[in-house]
Design a protein around this motif. Structure first.
Motif, PDB file in Angstrom:
ATOM      1  N   HIS A 143       0.834  -1.201   0.000  1.00 48.34           N
ATOM      2  CA  HIS A 143       0.000   0.000   0.000  1.00 48.34           C
ATOM      3  C   HIS A 143       0.873   1.257   0.000  1.00 48.34           C
ATOM      4  N   PRO A 144       0.534   2.261  -0.824  1.00 50.23           N
ATOM      5  CA  PRO A 144       1.395   3.446  -0.964  1.00 50.23           C
ATOM      6  C   PRO A 144       1.392   4.394   0.230  1.00 50.23           C
ATOM      7  N   GLU A 145       0.461   4.222   1.170  1.00 50.13           N
ATOM      8  CA  GLU A 145       0.412   5.135   2.317  1.00 50.13           C
ATOM      9  C   GLU A 145       0.750   4.431   3.630  1.00 50.13           C
ATOM     10  N   VAL A 146       0.036   3.351   3.942  1.00 43.60           N
ATOM     11  CA  VAL A 146       0.250   2.665   5.217  1.00 43.60           C
ATOM     12  C   VAL A 146       0.995   1.345   5.045  1.00 43.60           C
ATOM     13  N   GLY A 147       1.471   1.065   3.854  1.00 48.87           N
ATOM     14  CA  GLY A 147       2.145  -0.197   3.588  1.00 48.87           C
ATOM     15  C   GLY A 147       3.490  -0.296   4.283  1.00 48.87           C
ATOM     16  N   ASN A 148       3.925  -1.524   4.522  1.00 48.60           N
ATOM     17  CA  ASN A 148       5.228  -1.729   5.163  1.00 48.60           C
ATOM     18  C   ASN A 148       6.357  -1.041   4.416  1.00 48.60           C
ATOM     19  N   ASN A 149       6.348  -1.141   3.097  1.00 42.52           N
ATOM     20  CA  ASN A 149       7.431  -0.540   2.320  1.00 42.52           C
ATOM     21  C   ASN A 149       7.360   0.982   2.294  1.00 42.52           C
ATOM     22  N   ALA A 150       6.163   1.522   2.210  1.00 45.69           N
ATOM     23  CA  ALA A 150       6.010   2.979   2.224  1.00 45.69           C
ATOM     24  C   ALA A 150       6.455   3.562   3.560  1.00 45.69           C
ATOM     25  N   VAL A 151       6.059   2.911   4.656  1.00 44.96           N
ATOM     26  CA  VAL A 151       6.456   3.391   5.986  1.00 44.96           C
ATOM     27  C   VAL A 151       7.959   3.239   6.170  1.00 44.96           C
ATOM     28  N   LEU A 152       8.517   2.127   5.706  1.00 39.58           N
ATOM     29  CA  LEU A 152       9.957   1.899   5.813  1.00 39.58           C
ATOM     30  C   LEU A 152      10.741   2.929   5.016  1.00 39.58           C
ATOM     31  N   ALA A 153      10.274   3.232   3.811  1.00 42.13           N
ATOM     32  CA  ALA A 153      10.945   4.244   2.997  1.00 42.13           C
ATOM     33  C   ALA A 153      10.951   5.603   3.703  1.00 42.13           C
ATOM     34  N   HIS A 154       9.818   5.975   4.264  1.00 44.14           N
ATOM     35  CA  HIS A 154       9.737   7.255   4.986  1.00 44.14           C
ATOM     36  C   HIS A 154      10.694   7.266   6.174  1.00 44.14           C
ATOM     37  N   LEU A 155      10.745   6.173   6.901  1.00 50.11           N
ATOM     38  CA  LEU A 155      11.610   6.078   8.072  1.00 50.11           C
ATOM     39  C   LEU A 155      13.082   6.222   7.700  1.00 50.11           C
ATOM     40  N   LEU A 156      13.456   5.707   6.541  1.00 52.60           N
ATOM     41  CA  LEU A 156      14.857   5.717   6.123  1.00 52.60           C
ATOM     42  C   LEU A 156      15.216   6.903   5.239  1.00 52.60           C
ATOM     43  N   GLY A 157      14.272   7.803   5.008  1.00 54.74           N
ATOM     44  CA  GLY A 157      14.556   8.984   4.191  1.00 54.74           C
ATOM     45  C   GLY A 157      14.672   8.684   2.713  1.00 54.74           C
ATOM     46  N   ILE A 158      13.931   7.692   2.250  1.00 53.26           N
ATOM     47  CA  ILE A 158      13.938   7.299   0.836  1.00 53.26           C
ATOM     48  C   ILE A 158      12.666   7.817   0.177  1.00 53.26           C
ATOM     49  N   THR A 159      12.810   8.578  -0.879  1.00 48.02           N
ATOM     50  CA  THR A 159      11.662   9.087  -1.628  1.00 48.02           C
ATOM     51  C   THR A 159      11.269   8.095  -2.712  1.00 48.02           C
ATOM     52  N   SER A 201      30.673   2.814  -4.080  1.00 46.04           N
ATOM     53  CA  SER A 201      31.256   3.519  -2.923  1.00 46.04           C
ATOM     54  C   SER A 201      30.242   4.433  -2.255  1.00 46.04           C
ATOM     55  N   SER A 202      29.123   4.705  -2.925  1.00 44.55           N
ATOM     56  CA  SER A 202      28.037   5.477  -2.331  1.00 44.55           C
ATOM     57  C   SER A 202      26.710   4.913  -2.826  1.00 44.55           C
ATOM     58  N   ILE A 203      25.689   5.151  -2.032  1.00 45.24           N
ATOM     59  CA  ILE A 203      24.368   4.607  -2.343  1.00 45.24           C
ATOM     60  C   ILE A 203      23.387   5.744  -2.531  1.00 45.24           C
ATOM     61  N   HIS A 204      22.677   5.720  -3.659  1.00 44.91           N
ATOM     62  CA  HIS A 204      21.679   6.739  -3.962  1.00 44.91           C
ATOM     63  C   HIS A 204      20.317   6.108  -4.240  1.00 44.91           C
ATOM     64  N   ARG A 205      20.282   5.145  -5.154  1.00 44.14           N
ATOM     65  CA  ARG A 205      19.026   4.482  -5.517  1.00 44.14           C
ATOM     66  C   ARG A 205      18.862   3.182  -4.716  1.00 44.14           C
ATOM     67  N   VAL A 206      17.695   3.046  -4.083  1.00 45.83           N
ATOM     68  CA  VAL A 206      17.450   1.918  -3.185  1.00 45.83           C
ATOM     69  C   VAL A 206      16.142   1.232  -3.559  1.00 45.83           C
ATOM     70  N   ALA A 207      16.157  -0.109  -3.612  1.00 46.91           N
ATOM     71  CA  ALA A 207      14.946  -0.904  -3.794  1.00 46.91           C
ATOM     72  C   ALA A 207      14.579  -1.530  -2.456  1.00 46.91           C
ATOM     73  N   LEU A 208      13.280  -1.552  -2.158  1.00 51.13           N
ATOM     74  CA  LEU A 208      12.784  -2.077  -0.889  1.00 51.13           C
ATOM     75  C   LEU A 208      11.730  -3.152  -1.134  1.00 51.13           C
ATOM     76  N   CYS A 209      11.779  -4.214  -0.341  1.00 50.21           N
ATOM     77  CA  CYS A 209      10.680  -5.167  -0.282  1.00 50.21           C
ATOM     78  C   CYS A 209      10.724  -5.816   1.089  1.00 50.21           C
ATOM     79  N   SER A 210       9.817  -5.429   1.951  1.00 50.07           N
ATOM     80  CA  SER A 210       9.829  -5.878   3.334  1.00 50.07           C
ATOM     81  C   SER A 210       9.615  -7.381   3.445  1.00 50.07           C
ATOM     82  N   ARG A 245       7.012  -3.944  10.931  1.00 48.55           N
ATOM     83  CA  ARG A 245       6.286  -3.334  12.058  1.00 48.55           C
ATOM     84  C   ARG A 245       5.481  -2.120  11.616  1.00 48.55           C
ATOM     85  N   GLY A 246       5.974  -1.417  10.602  1.00 45.37           N
ATOM     86  CA  GLY A 246       5.373  -0.134  10.238  1.00 45.37           C
ATOM     87  C   GLY A 246       3.962  -0.214   9.703  1.00 45.37           C
ATOM     88  N   GLY A 247       3.667  -1.213   8.867  1.00 45.47           N
ATOM     89  CA  GLY A 247       2.359  -1.299   8.241  1.00 45.47           C
ATOM     90  C   GLY A 247       1.212  -1.517   9.207  1.00 45.47           C
TER      91      GLY A 247
END
Length: 253
Positions: A105-121, A169-178, A226-228
């Motif tokens: 889910h784009p608002e309350v989903g585990n991945n959406a909440v995790l992205a927000h927590l980690l500062g990932i847009t 050596s640096s990370i910019h683009r991140v893929a998430l799947c809880s 936990r976030g969802g």
């Protein structure tokens, strides 16, 4: 105030779009208790410890990510399973469970909440499962050194992530799947992500990460999910004017 159990379940089914992805379990109302809902206890898994806490809290509804009735599971309600169901029924509590619909889910989903927590847009869908995406891809506001980001994830989730280093050596683009999705790593690598974060690892994903040139982080199945349940519980409490408490039953996995 009180909400009608079936109205609440129907709202969740629609809000989470439960028909959009094929799942391994039944999403929605799994155990019916009393018709009126005033107090919700949410958690990751409908284990006995969570149910016992919900009884102590005099909850009407238990809301979880991992419920019951998984495909291929023995259907007999005996032993541990029987005790869990008996706890719900004797207390008149209902069980509402959402698995993949709550991951994606784009608002309350585990991945959406995790992205927000980690500062990932979030910037794009990620994680194909039978034609539906269950994760997301995104970008950090500024590139981070891998070791710095690993520490940030550990601090944010209270877990001890397993990190398989990639060449970047640096990370910019991140893929998430809880949760447990290590085998989505090839999809992340082929899409050009610098890092793939999920909950669990396995033996083969270490070699895939090294050979495909991508950082891999297993941050904990429980920790990434936990976030969802918490966010959905808070959303329902606000919308239906209910009491809600998220109960975290520690799990190192």
């Amino acid at each position: 105030m009180a909400a009608d159990l079936f109205d609440l379940a129907a709202y969740c089914d629609q809000y989470l779009d439960t028909t959009a992805v094929a799942d391994f379990t039944a999403n929605g109302l799994q155990v019916e208790g009393g018709r009126e809902v005033r107090r919700i206890v949410s958690g990751v898994t409908a284990c006995q410890a969570l149910l016992d806490q919900a009884v102590a809290e005099e909850a009407d509804l238990v809301l979880v990510h991992h419920g019951y009735f998984w495909k291929g599971e023995d259907p007999q309600l005996v032993g541990m399973k029987g005790r869990r169901i008996r706890t719900l029924m004797m207390a008149g509590m209902s069980l509402l469970a959402y698995h993949l619909p709550l991951d994606r889910h784009p608002e309350v989903g585990n991945n959406a909440v995790l992205a927000h927590l980690l500062g990932i847009t979030p910037t794009e869908p990620f994680g194909d499962l039978n034609g539906a995406t269950i994760g997301l891809g995104g970008e950090l506001a500024a590139p981070q050194a891998p070791e710095v980001l690993v520490e940030q994830v550990a601090s944010a989730l209270g877990s001890s992530p397993l990190h398989v280093a990639g060449p970047q050596s640096s990370i910019h683009r991140v893929a998430l799947c809880s949760g447990g999705a290590p085998d989505l790593l090839p999809e992340a690598a082929e899409a050009g992500f610098d890092l793939f974060i999920t909950g669990e690892s396995n033996e083969r994903v270490t070699h895939m990460a090294r050979e495909m040139g991508i950082h891999f982080l297993a941050a904990g199945h429980h920790a990434t999910e936990r976030g969802g349940p918490r966010a959905l519980g808070e959303h329902l409490a606000e919308r239906f004017h209910l009491e809600h408490r998220f109960v975290d039953i520690p799990n190192p996995a």
